[in-house]
Design a protein around this motif. Structure first.
Motif, PDB file in Angstrom:
ATOM      1  N   MET A 800       0.838  -1.203   0.000  1.00 54.07           N
ATOM      2  CA  MET A 800       0.000   0.000   0.000  1.00 54.07           C
ATOM      3  C   MET A 800       0.875   1.255   0.000  1.00 54.07           C
ATOM      4  O   MET A 800       0.546   2.254  -0.647  1.00 54.07           O
ATOM      5  CB  MET A 800      -0.967  -0.015   1.181  1.00 54.07           C
ATOM      6  N   ILE A 801       1.993   1.204   0.705  1.00 52.88           N
ATOM      7  CA  ILE A 801       2.910   2.352   0.711  1.00 52.88           C
ATOM      8  C   ILE A 801       3.425   2.602  -0.698  1.00 52.88           C
ATOM      9  O   ILE A 801       3.562   3.729  -1.141  1.00 52.88           O
ATOM     10  CB  ILE A 801       4.076   2.080   1.697  1.00 52.88           C
ATOM     11  N   ASN A 802       3.670   1.510  -1.399  1.00 56.64           N
ATOM     12  CA  ASN A 802       4.224   1.647  -2.744  1.00 56.64           C
ATOM     13  C   ASN A 802       3.176   1.954  -3.805  1.00 56.64           C
ATOM     14  O   ASN A 802       3.480   1.954  -4.987  1.00 56.64           O
ATOM     15  CB  ASN A 802       4.998   0.394  -3.116  1.00 56.64           C
ATOM     16  N   GLY A 803       1.950   2.143  -3.370  1.00 56.44           N
ATOM     17  CA  GLY A 803       0.956   2.598  -4.318  1.00 56.44           C
ATOM     18  C   GLY A 803      -0.164   1.625  -4.628  1.00 56.44           C
ATOM     19  O   GLY A 803      -0.966   1.877  -5.515  1.00 56.44           O
ATOM     20  N   PHE A 804      -0.216   0.482  -3.919  1.00 57.94           N
ATOM     21  CA  PHE A 804      -1.364  -0.412  -4.110  1.00 57.94           C
ATOM     22  C   PHE A 804      -2.555   0.219  -3.408  1.00 57.94           C
ATOM     23  O   PHE A 804      -2.445   0.666  -2.276  1.00 57.94           O
ATOM     24  CB  PHE A 804      -1.097  -1.783  -3.469  1.00 57.94           C
ATOM     25  N   TYR A 805      -3.697   0.243  -4.108  1.00 59.01           N
ATOM     26  CA  TYR A 805      -4.912   0.678  -3.432  1.00 59.01           C
ATOM     27  C   TYR A 805      -5.306  -0.422  -2.460  1.00 59.01           C
ATOM     28  O   TYR A 805      -4.909  -1.583  -2.622  1.00 59.01           O
ATOM     29  CB  TYR A 805      -6.038   0.913  -4.452  1.00 59.01           C
ATOM     30  N   LEU A 886      -0.131   2.980   7.868  1.00 60.16           N
ATOM     31  CA  LEU A 886       1.041   2.800   7.011  1.00 60.16           C
ATOM     32  C   LEU A 886       2.306   3.308   7.682  1.00 60.16           C
ATOM     33  O   LEU A 886       3.386   2.772   7.492  1.00 60.16           O
ATOM     34  CB  LEU A 886       0.831   3.511   5.677  1.00 60.16           C
TER      35      LEU A 886
ATOM     36  N   THR B 249      -2.760   7.453  -2.120  1.00 64.76           N
ATOM     37  CA  THR B 249      -2.199   6.250  -2.738  1.00 64.76           C
ATOM     38  C   THR B 249      -1.669   6.585  -4.127  1.00 64.76           C
ATOM     39  O   THR B 249      -0.573   6.174  -4.516  1.00 64.76           O
ATOM     40  CB  THR B 249      -3.284   5.155  -2.836  1.00 64.76           C
ATOM     41  N   LYS B 250      -2.462   7.349  -4.856  1.00 64.50           N
ATOM     42  CA  LYS B 250      -2.053   7.750  -6.217  1.00 64.50           C
ATOM     43  C   LYS B 250      -0.775   8.591  -6.152  1.00 64.50           C
ATOM     44  O   LYS B 250       0.137   8.422  -6.974  1.00 64.50           O
ATOM     45  CB  LYS B 250      -3.211   8.549  -6.835  1.00 64.50           C
ATOM     46  N   ARG B 252       1.531   8.480  -3.820  1.00 69.13           N
ATOM     47  CA  ARG B 252       2.669   7.609  -3.513  1.00 69.13           C
ATOM     48  C   ARG B 252       3.054   6.783  -4.736  1.00 69.13           C
ATOM     49  O   ARG B 252       4.218   6.611  -5.057  1.00 69.13           O
ATOM     50  CB  ARG B 252       2.325   6.651  -2.359  1.00 69.13           C
ATOM     51  N   ARG B 253       2.015   6.245  -5.369  1.00 76.95           N
ATOM     52  CA  ARG B 253       2.234   5.352  -6.509  1.00 76.95           C
ATOM     53  C   ARG B 253       3.044   6.061  -7.608  1.00 76.95           C
ATOM     54  O   ARG B 253       3.983   5.500  -8.146  1.00 76.95           O
ATOM     55  CB  ARG B 253       0.868   4.916  -7.051  1.00 76.95           C
TER      56      ARG B 253
END
Lengths: 891, 401
Positions: A800-805, A886, B249-250, B252-253
C-alpha cells in the motif's frame, strides 16, 4: 510457577476472553452432551422403572390361543420363580364421542399386577363402571361421571369353535341355549359410567396417543379403558386372554439394565418346559374330550331327531332342537378338521421386554446412547480445533512478548506453563459448568421431555462423580495437548527470532515453480501460490476449518432432507393409497362398502391387515404390520413392492420392508422370525425386501401362504384406497351407516404427522450443526484469517505504501481465502455427504429405513452457507486492512 | 573586570577558535553564528549573501526554511546597510520594516530586527539578520552584534576559507506549518509543532534529530502515509494535506519511492519479482533488470530475499523504490540495521540514485551520513532547529564512523 507469573495468567483471562470463552463453551457442550445424555439415559431408565414398580407392571405375560382358566393361573403361581399371577381379559371395541369413533382396548383391572394409578376419581366397583386412561381422556374430552356407550366390534370375536372347548366340561344343553349370546358383546353392559381417570404402567406412550393396534383388525387403538374383571362376558371368550405374572428374582433389578433382559430370558428358559408340559397335558385332555365328543355326536343327533319328531319341527321346541342339532354337527365338523390337521396346542411366554412401551423407552435410551457418542465426538473435535486455533492466535499475537520472556531468561517450560495453566483453568471451569449443565439442564430437560405427555409420579435423577472425572481427564488431555501443539513451534524459536517478530521467511525455489503454469502466472497468482505453499500449516488448517463448516451443514441438511425426502419417496413411489377403511367382512357385511367404491369408480384393494411381532437376532421384539393379500393385481396397483433389484408383479410368498435387511444384513431369501397374535412363532422366508420408508416394519404375504403358515383363515378387514380418489370427509359421511363399516384412517396425514414429528427432531440437529458451523467460522476461520493478515501485515503495508490501493492489497488475502474455501468446500461437501449417510445409520433401527446418498439441496445449502460465513468472516478481517497505519511500518 | 566582560571576551575567543577549526566556509559561518546566537539576546539569526541581483539566505538559525527566500538588491534598508557599512535597527519590526523584509520571513513572529553588514569576501557582500521574537534590542546589544559580526568576518578572512555555493533547483515539495499530535489514552503528545521546509528537485536532504523528535512522523506525512493535523504540504503546487486515502495512494504510486530500515521485501518473490510487482503499478517503470544493475545486483535477480545478505536486500529495496522512477525517494534509517561496510555499500547506491536526479529524503541518526546530504534539517522537540546546507557534500566512501 512464581507468584507474578500466576498473576500474569490471571490477567490473560481478561485479555484473551474470547479464547477463554471458546474453551469453556466447548468443554461445557461436550460435557453436557456426553455426561448429560449418559445420566439422562440412566435417569429415564430409573424413573420409568420406578413408574413401572408403582404400577406393579407385569414381568411376564402368558397367553394361549385356546384360552386360559383358573387352573392355569394356579399353575403359574405354583412355579418357584413367579411370585404373583393374575388373569385378565382384553378386548377391542369402540366408543363414539362428538361424532368421532375411537378404537378402544378394554382390559380387566388387575388387583396386584398392572394396577393403575388414579389421577382422578376412584376404582370401578360395578359391572357398568370403568376407568379411563388420562391421555385418552384428555384427547377425547372424557371426564369422571361421563356415561359412555360401548360399540361392540364384531370383528373382534374370538375363534368360536375353540371357545366351545371350555364348555366341554359343562352341560351341553345349557351351552346350546346360550349359543346365540356367544358371538355377542364382550362386556355384560353396553353403557358405562366413568369413575376414574388413571395412568397405566402398561402404556407409557412416547408418541402421545399411540396405544398400538388392534391385533385382529390392524386398526390403531385410540384409547385404553379398564373395567372390573366381572364386567366381561365370559361366554364371549374361550378363557382369560392372558395371565400376568411377576417374578421375585427381578424385583431388585432396574428393568432397563441389560441384567434385567438377561434374567428375564433365564427365567423364561428355566420355566418354559414346565409351562409347555402343563399346556401339553391340557391339550391332550382336550383332544381326548374332542374325541369323546365326536364319538357321542351320532348318538346325540339321533336323540335330538327323536325329540324333534315328538315336538314337531315347526314348534318352538322343535326349532330350538334343530338349532342344537345343527350346532352339534357344525362343531363336530370343525373338530374333525382339528383332529385331521394334528394341530399342536402351544402357549406363549412374553417378558416385559416384549412390551411395546418398554421397547419404545429402550429404543430411546439406545438412541441417546448412540447420540451421546456422536455429539460428544463432534464437540470434542470441534472444541479441540477451536482451542488449537484460538491458542495459536494468542501465541502468534504474543510473539514479541514471548521473545522478551525468553530473552529475559524464562525457559520454554516456564512459558508453556503459563499457556498451559490458562487452558487448564479454562477447561476446569468448563468441566464444572459442564457438570452443572449436564445435571441441572440436560438431565431435567430430557427426562421431562418424555414425562411431558404422560407424567411419571416421581423423577429419579442421576449423578456419578466417576464419569465426571474420566471425562475431565480426557478433556484436559485434549485441550492441554492442543495448547502444546499450538505453541510448540513458536516456543522452539530463538528469543531473537521472536523479538524481531518476523515469520520464518526462508523461502527457496520449489519444484512447482519450474512448471509452465506457474511461470506463466501473474505476480499476484505467484504470490498467492507461494503463500499457500510456504504456509502449509495455515492453508491446511483453513481448509480443515472450511471443510468442517461445509461438512456440518451438508450432513445436517442431508439428514433433514433424507427424512423429509423419505416421506416423499414413500408417498410417490411406494404407497399409492392415502386412506384405509376398516371393515367387518364377516357374512359379507362389507358388500355395501365395496359396491359404493365400485359405483364411484374408486380404485381400491381389500386386504387383511394384522399385526405380528418381529423378533430380531439381538432379542428385540418389534411390533410390525402384516398385510395379507388375496387380489394381487389390485394390491400391487396401490402398493409398489420394489427394491433396487426388482419389482414384484405378483404377491406370492413373504415380502418385508427393507429396514430389517439393512440392519441385520439379510438378503432376499433370508429368514425372519415372526410371532403371531396367538403367540406362535414362525420362521418365514422372505422372498424379497422392498423399499419402505414409513418408520415401521411392513410385511406382505399372499393369502395361501398365510393360511398355510399361520393356520388362520383369510379374513379381509381393511380396504386401501387410491391416493386422491375421494375426500376423507365425503367417505366418512357416505360410509357411516354402511353395514360392515368400522372406521377410517387418514393414512397419508397420519404418516406425514409422524414424519414431521421425527423431522422436527432433526431440525434441532440442523440448528445445532449450524451453530457449530458458525462457531467454527467465527473462531477457527476468524483466528486463522486474523493470523494470516497479521502475518502479512508488513507485506500488505509495503504494497500500500508503494501505491497499491486497499482493494488491490486485499486481493492477496481474499484470493487466498477463495482458493482455500473452494478446496475446503469440495472436501467438506464430500465429507458432509459421507457424514450425513453415516449419521443416518446412527438413527436407523430394525424398523426405520430412509433414503440416503447424495442430497443436492443439502449440498447447495452447504455451499451457500459456507460461502456466506466465510464471506462474512473474510469481510470482518479484510476491514482490518483499512485500519492499517502505514506509518507504523517503521515502528 | 566584571563577570559580563569576562563572558564577552570568552565568547570572542570561542568564535575565533571555532572558525579556525572549521574545514569549510559554511561550517565557519555556521559555527560562528551559533556561538553569537547562543550568547546574545538574539533568538534567530540569518546570514544573507548576494546571488545575481538578489540576496539569498546562506545560513540561518530559525524554525523556518528560508531556502527559497530572497531580498532584492534594490531594497533601501539593505542598500543603506551595505553601502554605508552601518547597522540598521528595527525596534518595532512590524511597524517600521518594509513589506519585502516582512514577507521574507513568512509567518514567523518577529518583534525587532538588527541588520549588520557582513562581507563574505572582498567582493562578495552580504549581511546578517539578528532577530528577537519578543521585545526590543538594547543599544548595547546592537553594538555587540556589530562587533561580533565584524570579528566573525575578520576571523573567516584570516582562515582563508572560500565560499562554495550549493545550487538549488526547483521546489517540488513544500511544507507549511505542519502540526501533528498523537493521543495515547488521555495523554496528547504534540509530535510536530509547526514545521516549514522545502524539498528541491534532485537534492539529498537529511532529517536529523534525537528519537521522538518527529522526523519519522514528518517523513510519513510527506510520504503520504499519515495525515497531518494542520498546516499543509504541497507537491508540485498541489496541496495534499486534505487528500483522500485514494489520492494519497495515487500520490505515492506515481511520485514516491520508499526504503525501510528492515527492507520489507516480499519474502515469497525473487528480487526481480519484487521490483516487477511495484513496477507494474506505473505506466513507465524502469526495466527491472536495468534497475537491479544500478544497484549492482543483476546477478541476484532470481534470488529470494532469504538468499540475500542484509545489504543486498536493502539494495533490492532501493531498486524497488527506484523502479517507479519516482520524484522523491523517502528512506527511513536505511542503514540503521547494517554494519559499516554494508552501510557504505547501500549509501553508495543511494548516491548513485541522487546523481541521476531523484530527490532523496533520508531520516537518520547518524550525523556522519548527513555529510553526504546537500542539506540537513535538524529537528528538536517537534520543530526545525536548523537547516544547514552542505556546500561540499562528501562521498559515501569518505564517511567514517
Amino acid at each position: 510457577m512464581k507468584k507474578t507469573q500466576f498473576i500474569e495468567v490471571l490477567h490473560n483471562f481478561k485479555k484473551q476472553f474470547v479464547t477463554f470463552i471458546s474453551i469453556v463453551l466447548f468443554v461445557v457442550f461436550a460435557m453436557g452432551s456426553f455426561i448429560g445424555l449418559t445420566w439422562s439415559s440412566e435417569a429415564i431408565g430409573k424413573t420409568v422403572d420406578g413408574y413401572f414398580r408403582e404400577g406393579n407392571f407385569l414381568d411376564y405375560e402368558i397367553s394361549s390361543a385356546y384360552g386360559l382358566n383358573d387352573s392355569d393361573v394356579e399353575f403359574i403361581k405354583s412355579l418357584d420363580d413367579f411370585e404373583e399371577a393374575e388373569p385378565r381379559y382384553v378386548c377391542y371395541d369402540f366408543v363414539e364421542k362428538d361424532n368421532t369413533k375411537y378404537q378402544l382396548r378394554i382390559e380387566s383391572l388387575g388387583e396386584r399386577i398392572n394396577t393403575p394409578t388414579y389421577v382422578d376419581g376412584s376404582l370401578p366397583t360395578k359391572e357398568d363402571e370403568m376407568v379411563i386412561d388420562k391421555v385418552f381422556a384428555e384427547n377425547a374430552g372424557f371426564k369422571v361421571g361421563d356415561t359412555v356407550d360401548i360399540i361392540f366390534d364384531a370383528s373382534d370375536n374370538n375363534e368360536s369353535y375353540f371357545t366351545y372347548l371350555k364348555h366341554l366340561d359343562y352341560d351341553f344343553d345349557k351351552f346350546a341355549m346360550q349359543y346365540n349370546q356367544i358371538n355377542q358383546e364382550h362386556l355384560k353392559s353396553t353403557t358405562f359410567t366413568i369413575t376414574g381417570i388413571i395412568k397405566t404402567s402398561e402404556f407409557i406412550s412416547v408418541f402421545e396417543d399411540t396405544y398400538g393396534v388392534n391385533p385382529k383388525t390392524g386398526c390403531a387403538i385410540n384409547g385404553i379403558v379398564y373395567v372390573d374383571i366381572d364386567a366381561f362376558n365370559e361366554n364371549a371368550f374361550m378363557g382369560y386372554s392372558s395371565i400376568m405374572a411377576k417374578s421375585n428374582d427381578l424385583k431388585e433389578i432396574v428393568c432397563f439394565d441389560d441384567e434385567y433382559s438377561e434374567e428375564i430370558e433365564n427365567i423364561k428358559t428355566k420355566n418354559k418346559t414346565k409351562i409347555e408340559e402343563h399346556f401339553h397335558t391340557k391339550y391332550e385332555r382336550y383332544i381326548s374330550d374332542i374325541q369323546d365328543f365326536q364319538d357321542g355326536v351320532s348318538e346325540k343327533t339321533a336323540e335330538i331327531d327323536m325329540q324333534i319328531g315328538m315336538f314337531g319341527a315347526l314348534s318352538q321346541t322343535g326349532i330350538l332342537l334343530t338349532a342344537k342339532k345343527n350346532l352339534l354337527l357344525e362343531i363336530s365338523e370343525y373338530y374333525k378338521s382339528v383332529l385331521e390337521n394334528d394341530f399342536e396346542y402351544k402357549c406363549s411366554i412374553d417378558g416385559r421386554t416384549s412390551n411395546t412401551s418398554f421397547c419404545a423407552i429402550k429404543t430411546i435410551l439406545k438412541a441417546y446412547g448412540k447420540l451421546r457418542y456422536s455429539l460428544c465426538a463432534l464437540f470434542v473435535i470441534v472444541g479441540t480445533l477451536v482451542c488449537y486455533f484460538a491458542v495459536s492466535r494468542n501465541v502468534f499475537e504474543q510473539t514479541k512478548l514471548l521473545g522478551t520472556k525468553k530473552a529475559l531468561g524464562m525457559t520454554r517450560k516456564e512459558i508453556f506453563a503459563s499457556l498451559g495453566l490458562f487452558s487448564l483453568v479454562s477447561t476446569l471451569i468448563g468441566i464444572i459448568l459442564g457438570t452443572v449443565v449436564a445435571r441441572f439442564v440436560v438431565e431435567p430437560v430430557l427426562v421431562n421431555a418424555l414425562n411431558g405427555s404422560y407424567g411419571y409420579n416421581s423423577v429419579v435423577y442421576t449423578f456419578h462423580i466417576e464419569s465426571v472425572i474420566i471425562f475431565a481427564v480426557i478433556e484436559l488431555f485434549l485441550i492441554i495437548g492442543a495448547t502444546y501443539l499450538a505453541s510448540r513451534a513458536i516456543l522452539k524459536r530463538s528469543a531473537n527470532s521472536l523479538l524481531t517478530g518476523g515469520t520464518n521467511n526462508d523461502f527457496k525455489e520449489k519444484k512447482y515453480m519450474k512448471t509452465k503454469i506457474y511461470k506463466k502466472s501473474s505476480l499476484l497468482t505467484k504470490t498467492i501460490i507461494n503463500n499457500l505453499f510456504h504456509d502449509k500449516r495455515r492453508a491446511l488448517a483453513t481448509i480443515v476449518g472450511i471443510l468442517g463448516i461445509a461438512s456440518l451443514i451438508v450432513s445436517s441438511f442431508s439428514l433433514n432432507n433424507f427424512i423429509k425426502g423419505s416421506f416423499k419417496e414413500q408417498s410417490n413411489n411406494v404407497s399409492f393409497y392415502d386412506t384405509l377403511i376398516y371393515e367387518d367382512s364377516s357374512e359379507n357385511k362389507n358388500t355395501e362398502i365395496k359396491d359404493y367404491l365400485n359405483d364411484k369408480n374408486i380404485e381400491y384393494s381389500e386386504i387383511m391387515s394384522t399385526y405380528v411381532i418381529m423378533n430380531t437376532p439381538d432379542d428385540q421384539h418389534v411390533a410390525s404390520s402384516l398385510f395379507v393379500v388375496d387380489d394381487s393385481e389390485s394390491f400391487l396397483n396401490l402398493f409398489n413392492i420394489e427394491n433396487k433389484n426388482k419389482k414384484i408383479d405378483k404377491v406370492n410368498g413373504y415380502y418385508s420392508s427393507i429396514s430389517y435387511s439393512e440392519e441385520y444384513k439379510v438378503k432376499d431369501g433370508g429368514n425372519i422370525s415372526l410371532t403371531d397374535m396367538q403367540g406362535q412363532t414362525h420362521e418365514v422366508k422372505i422372498d424379497a425386501f422392498f423399499n419402505y420408508y414409513l418408520m415401521q416394519n411392513q410385511f406382505i404375504v399372499d393369502r395361501a401362504t398365510y393360511e398355510k403358515d399361520f393356520n388362520e383363515s383369510f379374513r379381509p378387514n381393511s380396504i386401501i384406497l387410491k391416493k386422491g380418489a375421494v375426500s376423507l370427509d365425503t367417505l366418512k359421511t357416505e360410509l357411516k351407516d354402511f353395514e360392515g363399516y368400522i372406521n377410517i384412517k387418514d393414512f397419508y396425514s397420519e404418516s406425514k404427522k409422524s414424519f414431521d414429528g421425527f423431522a422436527s427432531v432433526f431440525s434441532i440437529v440442523v440448528g445445532l450443526y449450524i451453530v457449530l458451523a458458525v462457531v467454527m467460522a467465527f473462531i477457527v476461520i476468524n483466528n486463522l484469517l486474523t493470523m494470516f493478515i497479521n502475518e502479512k501485515k508488513t507485506e500488505l503495508t509495503v504494497l500500500m505504501i508503494n501505491g497499491f490501493y486497499k482493494k488491490q492489497a486485499k486481493r492477496y488475502i481474499y484470493f487466498d481465502t477463495i482458493f482455500l474455501t473452494i478446496v475446503g468446500l469440495i472436501l467438506g461437501i464430500i465429507l458432509g455427504v459421507l457424514m450425513g449417510n453415516i449419521s443416518l445409520k446412527a438413527f436407523k433401527t430394525a424398523s426405520t429405513y430412509m433414503i440416503s446418498g447424495i442430497n443436492w439441496i443439502a449440498i447447495l445449502y452447504g455451499f451457500l452457507i459456507t460461502c456466506f460465513l466465510t464471506f462474512i468472516v473474510s469481510l470482518m478481517n479484510l476491514a482490518k486492512i483499512n485500519k492499517f497505519k502505514l506509518g507504523d511500518i517503521s515502528k | 573586570m566584571e563577570q559580563s566582560d569576562i563572558k564577552y571576551y570568552k565568547m570572542l575567543g570561542e568564535i575565533q577558535v571555532s572558525i579556525k577549526q572549521s574545514k569549510t566556509f559554511y561550517d565557519a559561518i555556521k559555527n560562528g553564528l551559533k556561538i553569537v546566537t547562543m550568547n546574545s539576546a538574539s533568538d534567530y539569526a540569518v546570514v544573507w549573501y548576494k546571488v545575481n541581483n538578489s540576496y539569498k539566505p546562506y545560513y540561518w538559525l530559525m524554525p523556518y526554511d528560508l531556502t527559497s527566500a530572497s531580498i532584492s538588491c534594490d531594497n533601501n534598508a539593505i542598500n543603506d546597510c551595505i553601502k554605508n557599512n552601518k547597522v540598521i535597527t528595527y525596534a518595532d519590526f512590524i511597524k517600521d520594516a518594509d513589506e519585502e523584509l516582512k514577507n521574507s520571513f513568512g509567518s514567523l513572529n518577529i518583534a525587532s530586527l538588527v541588520i549588520a553588514p557582513f562581507n563574505f569576501t572582498k567582493n562578495e557582500q552580504g549581511f546578517i539578520f539578528y532577530i528577537k521574537k519578543e521585545g526590543k534590542f538594547s543599544s548595547d546589544e546592537v553594538d555587540s552584534f556589530q562587533i561580533l559580526t565584524l570579528l566573525t568576518e575578520i576571523s573567516i578572512h584570516d582562515s582563508n576559507l572560500t565560499l562554495n555555493d550549493w545550487t538549488k533547483n526547483k521546489v517540488i515539495l513544500s511544507c507549511k506549518d505542519i502540526k501533528k499530535s498523537f493521543k495515547n489514552g488521555d495523554v496528547i503528545t504534540n509530535v510536530l509543532k509547526g514545521i516549514n521546509f522545502n524539498i528541491y528537485e534532485g537534492e539529498f536532504l537529511c532529517f536529523l534529530g534525537e528519537s521522538g523528535c518527529g522526523k519519522s512522523t514528518l517523513l510519513n506525512i510527506i510520504g503520504g502515509l499519515e495525515k497531518l493535523d494542520s498546516g499543509s504540504f504541497e507537491f508540485y503546487g498541489k496541496d495534499y494535506s486534505k487528500a483522500s486515502d485514494d489520492e494519497l495512494t495515487k500520490y505515492r504510486r506515481d511520485n514516491i519511492g520508499f526504503i525501510f530500515q528492515s527492507y520489507n521485501l516480499m519474502p515469497n518473490l525473487t528480487s526481480k519479482q519484487n521490483l516487477d510487482l511495484i513496477g507494474e503499478l506505473v505506466d513507465n517503470p524502469l526495466d527491472s533488470m536495468e534497475t537491479l544493475k544500478i544497484v549492482g545486483l543483476e546477478d541476484k535477480a532470481n534470488n529470494y530475499p532469504s538468499q540475500l545478505s542484509g545489504g543486498q536486500q536493502q539494495r533490492v529495496s532501493i531498486a524497488r523504490a527506484l523502479i517507479k522512477n519516482p520524484k522523491i525517494i523517502m528512506a527511513d534509517e536505511p542503514t540503521a540495521a547494517l554494519d559499516y561496510d554494508t552501510s557504505i555499500e547501500v549509501l553508495t547506491t543511494m548516491e548513485k540514485v541522487v546523481s541521476k536526479g531523484t530527490s532523496l529524503v533520508m531520516v537518520t541518526h547518524n550525523e556522519e551520513i548527513t555529510k553526504m546530504a546537500d542539506r540537513v534539517i535538524r529537528f528538536r522537540n517537534g520543530k526545525v532547529y536548523e537547516i544547514t546546507v552542505n556546500s561540499n557534500p562528501l562521498k559515501a566512501k569518505d564517511l567514517v564512523w
